[in-house]
Design a protein around this motif. Structure first.
Motif: not given
Ligand code: ATP
Ligand code: MG
Length: 278
Positions: A115-124
């Motif tokens: 569910g991550l998209e362009d520009g999403s922040r990663l969990p770490e």
């Protein structure tokens, strides 16, 4: 001085004392082409920004700086034996990392949530190394295990630790200035005592993605301080360039040169809090 190497952007010389003089030119590259004309002051801006960052990182990792160069575009460095790996850290998803994620849910072998998209922040922040491709070839993402195969477990571990530490410190400082450090690439090498040392340029718009924090909206390409502006113009109908034609891109209009220069300047001034005066 002996000329050692010219990349797309920088020229490397050896001084009579056995040091390296690294000169950042005003050349700008996109899609593996060096564009015409150059961006006035870009070389000096990138060198001065790197020097500022090396100081901020002094307690994170030793660096190759041996002194200022003869002008604002140059720095004097200790020669390192470069590790044959491009050390990338990502805190957000964009660019090549986004492409890899969309293909197989991983970046350089690191599995990421759905569910991550362009520009999403990663969990770490994650370490996503790639090969150091010879001139004319693309850097290919490699897994941490492949880095271990190339340089051994102890060095691989150090590369990952240092890369994430540089990213974390860089991101903290940038964030205080309203800038998101989405990702960055560093290069490390061994000095004459065998100490892993930070080389090359560091945390510049050429080696990193910087986004204005107040414009960050995942789900689309982010506005940025890097050369995305130039890439967007090249791909727009206005440039008339067909990337797939194999023809080199057309010259940049004055307006694009000036706006690109403004972006590099703004990145420098916002990050360092200094005004740039050549
Ligand atoms: P391009 O950027 O055009 O793809 P490139 O990376 O070879 O090519 P530059 O980035 O312009 O060209 O040149 C810098 C080169 O110097 C790189 O190969 C980098 O690994 C190397 N380098 C950086 N710092 C040091 C150092 N202290 N000692 C030895 N080599 C270094
Ligand atoms: Mg390079």
């Amino acid at each position: 001085m002996k000329h050692l190497h010219s990349g797309k952007v920088r020229d490397l010389y050896e001084t009579p004392e056995g040091l390296l003089l690294m000169v950042a030119s005003d050349r700008i590259s996109a899609y593996d082409y060096v564009l015409e004309p150059g961006i006035p002051d870009k070389g000096a801006i990138l060198t001065q920004l790197s020097l500022w960052w090396f100081e901020q990182l002094a307690d994170v990792v030793p660096d190759h700086i041996a002194g200022p160069g003869p002008d604002a575009r140059s720095m004097l460095c200790r020669p390192l034996r470069m590790v044959p790996v491009e050390c990338v850290a990502r805190g957000y998803l964009a660019g090549g990392g986004l492409g890899e994620y969309r293909r197989d849910g991983k970046v350089s072998g690191v599995p990421l949530p759905e569910g991550l998209e362009d520009g999403s922040r990663l969990p770490e922040p994650i370490f996503t190394p790639s090969t150091k491709a010879p001139v004319g070839e693309h850097d290919e993402p490699i897994s941490y295990e492949q880095v271990v195969e190339q340089v051994g477990e102890e060095t691989a571990e150090e590369l990952r630790r240092i890369t994430l530490a540089v990213y974390t410190r860089g991101a903290e400082i940038a964030r205080e200035r309203g800038i998101i450090l989405a990702d960055t690439k560093i290069e490390l090498g061994w000095d004459s005592d065998g100490v892993l040392t930070l080389g090359d340029e560091v945390l510049t718009p050429d080696s990193s993605r910087f986004w204005p924090a107040d414009g960050w909206t995942p789900g689309r390409a982010q506005p940025s301080f890097d050369k995305q502006f130039v890439r967007d113009w090249l791909m727009s109908p206005e440039s008339g360039w067909d990337k797939s034609s194999g023809n080199p891109p057309p010259p940049l209009p004055d307006k694009v040169v000036e706006q690109t220069r403004q972006r590099y300047l703004e990145a420098y001034e916002r990050i360092t809090g200094r005004s740039f005066n050549g």
